[in-house]
Enzyme design. Structure first.
Site, PDB file in Angstrom:
ATOM      1  N   HIS A  55     -66.330  10.203  -6.552  1.00  0.00           N
ATOM      2  CA  HIS A  55     -65.910  10.626  -8.093  1.00  0.00           C
ATOM      3  C   HIS A  55     -66.683   9.790  -8.383  1.00  0.00           C
ATOM      4  CE1 HIS A  55     -61.307   9.829  -5.699  1.00  0.00           C
ATOM      5  NE2 HIS A  55     -62.407  11.044  -5.353  1.00  0.00           N
ATOM      6  N   GLU A  82     -66.137   7.382 -11.244  1.00  0.00           N
ATOM      7  CA  GLU A  82     -66.309   6.198 -11.256  1.00  0.00           C
ATOM      8  C   GLU A  82     -67.782   5.625 -11.349  1.00  0.00           C
ATOM      9  OE1 GLU A  82     -63.589   6.181  -8.066  1.00  0.00           O
ATOM     10  OE2 GLU A  82     -62.288   7.715  -9.064  1.00  0.00           O
ATOM     11  N   HIS A  91     -65.187   2.147  -5.221  1.00  0.00           N
ATOM     12  CA  HIS A  91     -64.298   3.497  -6.423  1.00  0.00           C
ATOM     13  C   HIS A  91     -63.620   2.855  -7.446  1.00  0.00           C
ATOM     14  CE1 HIS A  91     -63.737   7.131  -4.294  1.00  0.00           C
ATOM     15  NE2 HIS A  91     -63.883   6.250  -3.216  1.00  0.00           N
ATOM     16  N   GLU A 113     -62.205  -0.846  -5.132  1.00  0.00           N
ATOM     17  CA  GLU A 113     -61.540   0.159  -7.178  1.00  0.00           C
ATOM     18  C   GLU A 113     -61.889  -1.411  -7.758  1.00  0.00           C
ATOM     19  OE1 GLU A 113     -59.951   3.417  -7.385  1.00  0.00           O
ATOM     20  OE2 GLU A 113     -59.723   3.737  -5.401  1.00  0.00           O
TER      21      GLU A 113
END
Length: 539
Positions: free
Chosen positions: A137, A140, A225, A323
């Site tokens: 993404h 990010e 992420h 993440e």
């Protein structure tokens, strides 16, 4: 304890905070930086010296990074960084993929090996293969920056790197979505979500990267992420996630149980300890659910195959989503965010090195066990819900709190609909496009030079219920079928796809109509009530 159906848990998750309407390019989220009170809970970590471009050459960071309109490292800066590292280190080989992004950008990656092995010549020794990717993404940035920081640290700490590369070869694809990074948006240039395209394979870019992944054939895969920093909860909307890091192993129940247990009991436990040792905070990756009462419902990472960690895990490897806290706060706490990603990536590597025999043997045995299994396959599942607390931060006073929640666990999920595992699938030649998708997923199908006549298991469609929303070009469907045995004659040219393959679980989730991400669900194989499903099973 109650159960919550996974079919109702499908969500874009913590990273889905996006513009309400999409345009071509620059679909950037609003910036809401932490207040001084909140920022005080995320101070710099003393002794941090990150070896990636945003920190070693801060003059290359665009001004727009502080406004949330650009990432910190442009393509050309990253490319020069990778080339320089490869020139200086014989164990590091620079490559450009033989495909381009949707807007024609390149995909540089590094192959790390202490024995000069490569994609074309992987070598015959007993070594783990580890795939690391970031930048899926484009908004990010700590995802790809943590990959660059890892490479920089490996170049700086040659002794550690030599020990690592005795046990494994590593492929690092730092920037999966260069167009998204350019526009500083979550999506591909075409506004498809790259992390929801792992089964339907709608975009050529997804297919190209998938084939590179399949060729490398990793034992371990990691996807870096960031999650939304400012999502608020509670009656006063004054409670936010306290974690620096959220992570999850692949959860799909069609992954060998031994591999799933290795992920949870060895890798996940070690990762939590390593994050805490670095002075950081963590929790399991979650999304918010729709609660039937006033209590906050958090859903542990789901089992859906369309998401990267599960799609990678369904190749029978240890796979993790990692993440860090960063969407929506521009450049705030970027060193701490990148450090969080680096700590998780290093933890996975070090755990594999320290437990090499257990990791290698468990995965290889799991692959063999799955490939030759005669057990049932899982098409739908549910999550048991229990009460627990979750690490939160009061945004008014900055205090860390253990916040009471309902938690829908997928460690593990509970099977609901299972079906016998077929020996093979028969796919008529008219559905060659389906076969091509399966080949991208790493599966092999034999084209029969003769007509097939014999007993098959056919699936008769008993129900089709369409979703209420349009999703990436389709209205998805929930399909129900009834299995019947019958005689069938199929013409020469029909494809036979044996399920005695390492990646057969990807065939199960794609070809069994009831599965939430199946080709039937996404309209690739459209069906209506009363139809005979055009893919057939052999017992």
């Amino acid at each position: 304890m109650v159960a919550y159906s996974i079919l109702t848990l499908i969500s874009l998750g913590l990273g889905s905070h996006c513009a309400s309407a999409l345009q071509y390019g620059y679909n950037q989220v609003p910036v809401h930086k932490d207040s001084d009170v909140v920022a005080g809970a995320f101070p710099p970590i003393n002794g941090t010296h990150l070896q990636s471009p945003a920190f070693t050459t801060p003059g290359t960071v665009p001004r727009d990074f502080s406004d949330g309109k650009a990432g910190p490292t442009r393509d050309e800066i990253m490319d020069n960084f990778l080339r320089r590292l490869a020139r200086s280190n014989g164990w590091m080989a620079y490559h450009e993929a033989d495909f381009m992004s949707e807007e024609g950008r390149k995909f540089p990656y590094l192959y790390l090996s202490g024995t000069n092995s490569s994609l074309e010549n992987p070598g015959s020794g007993k070594k783990l293969r580890v795939w690391l990717q970031g930048g899926v993404h484009g908004n990010e940035p700590a995802g790809d920056q943590s990959m660059l920081a890892l490479l920089g640290e490996m170049a700086q700490n040659q002794q550690w790197t030599a020990k690592v590369l005795e046990k494994m070869d590593i492929l690092v694809l730092p920037r999966y979505n260069p167009d998204g990074v350019f526009y500083f948006q979550r999506y591909l240039a075409t506004n498809f979500d790259p992390n929801r395209d792992h089964v339907k394979l709608a975009r050529q870019q997804t297919r190209d990267i998938k084939q590179l992944f399949t060729k490398f054939n990793p034992h371990i895969a990691t996807d870096m992420h960031e999650f939304s920093a400012g999502r608020a909860f509670g009656p006063k909307k004054d409670v936010i996630y306290a974690a620096d890091a959220l992570f999850s192993a692949a959860k799909n129940l069609n992954i060998d149980e031994g591999i799933r247990q290795l992920s949870e009991k060895l890798f996940a436990k070690r990762m939590g300890k390593d994050i805490e040792a670095a002075g950081l905070r963590w929790d399991p990756y979650i999304t918010q659910g729709d609660s039937t009462n006033s209590k906050l419902l958090l859903l542990e990472a789901g089992t859906d195959a369309k998401i990267g960690r599960n799609a990678m895990g369904l190749t029978q490897c240890v796979a993790f989503l990692c993440e860090t806290r960063g969407i929506g706060i521009a450049d705030q706490h970027f060193e701490r965010r990148t450090l969080s990603g680096l700590v998780m990536a290093k933890s996975i590597i070090q755990t594999a090195v320290d437990n090499f025999d257990e990791v290698y043997n468990t995965i290889e045995r799991g692959i063999d066990r799955f490939t030759h299994s005669k057990g049932s396959i899982v098409l739908t599942d549910k999550s048991p819900i229990s009460a627990r607390t979750f690490g939160m931060l009061n945004s008014t006073d900055g205090k860390l709190i253990d916040y009471p929640i309902d938690f829908a666990s997928t460690t593990p999920a509970t099977p609901v609909l299972t079906r016998s595992r077929p020996r093979a699938y028969l796919i008529p030649q008219s559905w060659t496009d389906v076969v091509k998708r399966l080949e991208v997923l790493g599966l092999k199908a034999e084209k029969l030079p003769y007509s097939y006549t014999g007993r098959v298991e056919a699936l008769n469609v008993t129900s089709v219920a369409f979703d209420k929303e349009y999703y990436e070009g389709v209205v998805t469907a929930t399909v129900e079928t009834k299995l019947v045995e019958q005689n069938m004659r199929l013409p020469a040219g029909t494809y036979l796809l044996s399920t005695t393959q390492k990646n057969a679980a990807l065939a199960f989730v794609a070809l069994e109509p009831e599965y939430m991400d199946s080709f039937a669900s996404f309209g690739i194989i459209p069906v209506s009530k009363g139809d005979q499903y055009p893919i057939f099973r052999l017992k």
